[in-house]
Design an enzyme around this catalytic site. Structure first.
Site, PDB file in Angstrom:
ATOM      1  N   LYS A 106       0.791  -1.173  -0.049  1.00 27.09           N
ATOM      2  CA  LYS A 106       0.026  -0.104  -0.153  1.00 27.09           C
ATOM      3  C   LYS A 106       0.964   1.131   0.047  1.00 27.09           C
ATOM      4  O   LYS A 106       0.647   2.060  -0.738  1.00 27.09           O
ATOM      5  CB  LYS A 106      -1.065  -0.057   1.254  1.00 27.09           C
ATOM      6  CG  LYS A 106      -1.831   1.229   1.479  1.00 27.09           C
ATOM      7  CD  LYS A 106      -2.769   0.972   2.352  1.00 27.09           C
ATOM      8  CE  LYS A 106      -3.447   2.185   3.049  1.00 27.09           C
ATOM      9  NZ  LYS A 106      -4.436   2.127   3.918  1.00 27.09           N
TER      10      LYS A 106
ATOM     11  N   GLU B  88      10.589  -4.622   4.688  1.00 25.92           N
ATOM     12  CA  GLU B  88      10.791  -6.133   4.087  1.00 25.92           C
ATOM     13  C   GLU B  88      10.127  -6.228   2.883  1.00 25.92           C
ATOM     14  O   GLU B  88      11.061  -6.838   1.990  1.00 25.92           O
ATOM     15  CB  GLU B  88       9.507  -6.918   4.998  1.00 25.92           C
ATOM     16  CG  GLU B  88       9.875  -7.019   6.653  1.00 25.92           C
ATOM     17  CD  GLU B  88       9.270  -5.601   7.305  1.00 25.92           C
ATOM     18  OE1 GLU B  88       9.167  -4.797   6.825  1.00 25.92           O
ATOM     19  OE2 GLU B  88       8.987  -5.830   8.581  1.00 25.92           O
TER      20      GLU B  88
ATOM     21  N   GLY C  76      -4.922  -1.955   5.240  1.00 20.45           N
ATOM     22  CA  GLY C  76      -4.374  -3.023   4.829  1.00 20.45           C
ATOM     23  C   GLY C  76      -4.747  -4.417   5.203  1.00 20.45           C
ATOM     24  O   GLY C  76      -5.002  -5.209   4.265  1.00 20.45           O
ATOM     25  N   ARG C  77      -5.365  -4.549   6.219  1.00 20.06           N
ATOM     26  CA  ARG C  77      -5.810  -6.043   6.619  1.00 20.06           C
ATOM     27  C   ARG C  77      -7.318  -6.138   6.125  1.00 20.06           C
ATOM     28  O   ARG C  77      -7.914  -7.232   6.390  1.00 20.06           O
ATOM     29  CB  ARG C  77      -5.943  -6.191   8.109  1.00 20.06           C
ATOM     30  CG  ARG C  77      -6.716  -4.966   9.029  1.00 20.06           C
ATOM     31  CD  ARG C  77      -6.120  -5.050  10.376  1.00 20.06           C
ATOM     32  NE  ARG C  77      -6.855  -3.936  11.097  1.00 20.06           N
ATOM     33  CZ  ARG C  77      -6.124  -2.749  11.347  1.00 20.06           C
ATOM     34  NH1 ARG C  77      -4.887  -2.598  10.441  1.00 20.06           N
ATOM     35  NH2 ARG C  77      -6.597  -1.770  11.990  1.00 20.06           N
TER      36      ARG C  77
ATOM     37  N   GLU D  51      -5.225  -6.620  15.260  1.00 17.49           N
ATOM     38  CA  GLU D  51      -4.585  -5.332  14.696  1.00 17.49           C
ATOM     39  C   GLU D  51      -5.794  -4.257  14.766  1.00 17.49           C
ATOM     40  O   GLU D  51      -5.454  -2.948  15.036  1.00 17.49           O
ATOM     41  CB  GLU D  51      -4.331  -5.498  13.350  1.00 17.49           C
ATOM     42  CG  GLU D  51      -2.795  -4.592  13.056  1.00 17.49           C
ATOM     43  CD  GLU D  51      -2.094  -4.886  11.844  1.00 17.49           C
ATOM     44  OE1 GLU D  51      -1.196  -5.357  11.760  1.00 17.49           O
ATOM     45  OE2 GLU D  51      -2.648  -4.505  10.864  1.00 17.49           O
TER      46      GLU D  51
ATOM     47  N   HIS E 197      -6.260 -33.431  18.154  1.00 20.20           N
ATOM     48  CA  HIS E 197      -5.089 -34.154  18.618  1.00 20.20           C
ATOM     49  C   HIS E 197      -3.762 -33.273  19.011  1.00 20.20           C
ATOM     50  O   HIS E 197      -2.806 -33.940  19.183  1.00 20.20           O
ATOM     51  CB  HIS E 197      -4.654 -34.940  17.340  1.00 20.20           C
ATOM     52  CG  HIS E 197      -5.720 -35.936  16.670  1.00 20.20           C
ATOM     53  ND1 HIS E 197      -5.748 -37.035  17.435  1.00 20.20           N
ATOM     54  CD2 HIS E 197      -6.709 -35.760  15.964  1.00 20.20           C
ATOM     55  CE1 HIS E 197      -6.957 -37.750  16.566  1.00 20.20           C
ATOM     56  NE2 HIS E 197      -7.358 -36.923  15.939  1.00 20.20           N
TER      57      HIS E 197
ATOM     58  N   LYS F 196       8.930  -0.636  14.179  1.00 19.55           N
ATOM     59  CA  LYS F 196       9.427  -0.480  12.598  1.00 19.55           C
ATOM     60  C   LYS F 196      10.440   1.020  13.004  1.00 19.55           C
ATOM     61  O   LYS F 196      11.441   0.430  12.271  1.00 19.55           O
ATOM     62  CB  LYS F 196       8.312   0.308  11.896  1.00 19.55           C
ATOM     63  CG  LYS F 196       7.426  -0.908  11.199  1.00 19.55           C
ATOM     64  CD  LYS F 196       6.631  -0.245   9.887  1.00 19.55           C
ATOM     65  CE  LYS F 196       5.636  -1.297   9.318  1.00 19.55           C
ATOM     66  NZ  LYS F 196       4.786  -0.500   8.513  1.00 19.55           N
TER      67      LYS F 196
HETATM   68  C1  G6Q Z   1      -2.579  -3.822   7.959  1.00 16.39           C
HETATM   69  C2  G6Q Z   1      -1.450  -3.111   8.452  1.00 16.39           C
HETATM   70  C3  G6Q Z   1      -0.165  -3.945   7.825  1.00 16.39           C
HETATM   71  C4  G6Q Z   1       0.127  -3.477   6.573  1.00 16.39           C
HETATM   72  C5  G6Q Z   1       1.665  -4.078   6.031  1.00 16.39           C
HETATM   73  C6  G6Q Z   1       2.123  -3.873   5.000  1.00 16.39           C
HETATM   74  O1  G6Q Z   1      -3.706  -3.388   8.227  1.00 16.39           O
HETATM   75  O2  G6Q Z   1      -1.424  -1.902   7.856  1.00 16.39           O
HETATM   76  O3  G6Q Z   1      -0.227  -5.200   8.176  1.00 16.39           O
HETATM   77  O4  G6Q Z   1      -0.716  -4.322   5.607  1.00 16.39           O
HETATM   78  O5  G6Q Z   1       2.476  -3.590   7.049  1.00 16.39           O
HETATM   79  O6  G6Q Z   1       2.145  -2.553   4.576  1.00 16.39           O
HETATM   80  P1  G6Q Z   1       2.246  -1.959   2.934  1.00 16.39           P
HETATM   81  O7  G6Q Z   1       1.068  -2.761   2.123  1.00 16.39           O
HETATM   82  O8  G6Q Z   1       2.301  -0.638   2.946  1.00 16.39           O
HETATM   83  O9  G6Q Z   1       3.498  -2.587   2.565  1.00 16.39           O
END
Ligand code: G6Q
Length: 552
Positions: free
Chosen positions: A214, A220, A275-276, A361, A392, A517
């Site tokens: 996003k 990463e 994002g989620r 989150e 199990h 971060k």
């Molecule tokens: C979700 C969070 C988080 C995000 C990641 C990746 O709601 O904001 O999980 O999706 O940190 O972020 P980017 O898509 O910006 O790389």
């Protein structure tokens, strides 16, 4: 800040109805659901709701008619209906980031205008969907070729968190619908082991990379994307080939361009998509490549069907509201600390991890919408795994441990694959577990069983008794299809929303993710720096020094 207490009715949520709920809790906590069933032949009918394709049975919960009526009053007092209108109406309810929360617009199959900031978001939403569909058709149809003229066989989605867990979960869940030539892989961890693991066996000439981020600033994802770019160029040799093998999904055009990707190969989304909550957007590109635009549209339509149910059904018959209220009942009155998700469907094995992020989150917060520390418990720990394997492993604790762990069992009535009587065995186990959790087994019943087996009981009999009264919901899908999967995910999304409102939280920010971060960015150069001045705590300083010594 001291941890909030979880006394039953701890002036729960500062709601007026809390006192009545607390008094009612004192009555219900002494009742056994088994007895409630014995007294009420209509209990299943009373406490189940169905919309085409999905049945929710919540009758095995520690509730009575009065419980649900008081909980519905709690929902009314929290003005769930008003907040729901604000969500769907494009208001900026994510106040700490000054953003609307419009994942519902991404799946708005009615196409009715959704206005935020004075603009209808539907034309851009539809335009991106069209672009995704055209691109996927070319890749799937074998028209989009790699640098050596071969068709694409593999797709790698490079992303993390919301840009990974959602598409990965859906890709797994829709396995029977996948394109026969295209395999999708997900690379998230900034760990050479994960990068090598994914690239192992892939042919650069037939692999397409989606950089899904996003912000397009996530360390990463960008580090992995650069590593993959180098791997690709070692084989392809010419930067001109990047355009055929790298596409981006992002809200950040400048950063995408800076990475070397032509914005023509960028699929856009917007800051009002969390994002989620984003696999419904262009972040779902890997899903579209795998199952095609038609199936992706079915997924969106399933989400939309649940949105309509959530908007239209009275609170007492409203699935997301019911699940949310039950969660509050256990979290804030019974003091339950976690909630387990148990899919009895192998293709849903990633759902617990997906919901873990979606829920934790969103509602793992301790400051409310008025910027004040809360004095009550908020979101529970969400965990789980496929039910059969869990039986199990960890079910022992749910059955006989000291903790109350409410459970969601998720099953598909019709399997895609039938191998012998496997599905009957799966269903029998699901049914047996929910029954056993609820009914338990008394001392007298245990003794009778032992005697029937010709065994005398002794002091070990105490270990073979089950208290029961462990609550569970059963969510039954007719079949795991794109449509029912869409309904299922939207059900949980709205459950999370309702709980967030009751706890007076902003469920749509994630400041808790930020601190680590920032610190990592400070520490990274220190790992290779020569001077010894470290200004962290003693433990962190010592660990950094140990790592430096090892690198030497
Ligand atoms: C979700 C969070 C988080 C995000 C990641 C990746 O709601 O904001 O999980 O999706 O940190 O972020 P980017 O898509 O910006 O790389």
């Amino acid at each position: 800040m001291s941890a909030p207490s979880s006394q039953p009715g701890d002036a729960v949520l500062h709601r007026k109805i809390a006192e009545q709920l607390s008094q009612h809790y004192e009555v219900v906590k002494t009742q056994h659901v088994r007895d409630l069933f014995a007294r009420d032949a209509q209990r299943f009918e009373r406490f189940s709701v169905e919309i085409p394709g999905l049945l929710l049975d919540y009758s095995k919960n520690r509730i009575t008619t009065e419980t649900m009526s008081l909980l519905a009053d709690l929902a009314r007092e929290a003005n769930i209906e008003g907040w729901r209108d604000r969500l769907f109406g494009g208001e900026k309810i994510n106040t700490t980031e000054n953003r609307a929360v419009l994942h519902v617009a991404l799946r708005n199959r009615s196409n009715a205008p959704v206005i935020t900031d004075g603009e209808d978001v539907m034309p851009p939403v539809n335009a991106v969907l069209d672009k995704m569909g055209l691109f996927a058709a070319r890749v799937r149809g074998g028209e989009w070729l790699g640098y050596s003229g071969q068709v694409i066989t593999d797709v790698v989605n490079i992303g993390i968190g919301g840009s990974d867990l959602g598409p990965q979960m859906v890709y797994q869940a829709l396995k029977p619908y996948r394109h026969e030539r295209l395999r999708v892989h997900y690379m998230s961890n900034v760990d050479g082991a994960h990068v090598l693991d994914v690239l192992d066996g892939l042919n650069p000439a037939t692999t397409l990379f989606i950089i899904a981020s996003k912000t397009f600033t996530t360390q990463e994802t960008l580090t992995n994307a650069q590593a993959v770019r180098r791997w690709f160029l070692r084989a392809a040799g010419d930067e001109a080939y990047i355009a055929q093998h790298f596409v981006a999904v992002s809200t950040n055009t400048d950063a995408v361009r800076a990475f070397g990707i032509d914005p023509a190969n960028m699929f856009e989304f917007w800051d009002w998509v969390g994002g989620r909550y984003s696999f419904w957007s262009a972040i779902g590109l890997s899903i579209v490549l795998a199952v095609g635009m038609g199936r992706f549209t079915d997924l969106l339509a399933g989400g939309h069907a649940m949105d309509q149910h959530f908007q239209q059904a009275p609170l007492e018959q409203n699935m997301p509201v019911i699940l949310a209220l039950l969660g509050v009942w256990y979290n804030n009155f019974f003091g339950a600390e976690s909630h387990v998700v148990l899919p009895y469907d192998h293709d849903l094995r990633s759902l617990p991890a997906y919901l873990q992020q979606a829920d934790m989150e969103s509602n793992g917060k301790s400051v409310d919408r008025t910027h004040t520390a809360v004095k009550y418990q908020t979101g529970p720990v969400i965990w789980g795994a496929t039910g059969i394997n869990g039986q199990h492993a960890f079910y022992q604790l749910i059955h006989q441990g000291t903790k109350l762990i409410p459970a969601d069992f998720i099953v598909s009535l019709q399997p895609h694959e039938t191998v012998g009587e496997q599905h009957d065995i799966l269903m029998a186990n699901f049914l047996a577990q929910t029954e056993a959790l609820m009914c338990g087994r008394t001392l007298a019943e245990t003794r009778a069983v032992m005697q029937a087996e010709g065994r005398a009981d002794d002091e070990t009999i105490a270990h073979k008794v089950f208290a029961g009264n462990h609550p569970s919901n059963a969510i039954m899908l007719d079949k795991l299809t794109p449509h029912t999967l869409g309904m299922l995910v939207a059900l949980y999304e709205h459950k999370i929303f309702v709980q967030g409102i009751i706890w007076n939280l902003n469920s749509y920010d994630q400041w808790g993710v930020e601190l680590g971060k920032q610190l990592a960015k400070t520490i990274l150069p220190e790992l290779t720096a020569v001077e010894d001045t470290l200004a962290h705590d003693g433990s962190t300083n010592a660990l950094i020094q140990r790592y430096r010594d090892t690198k030497k």
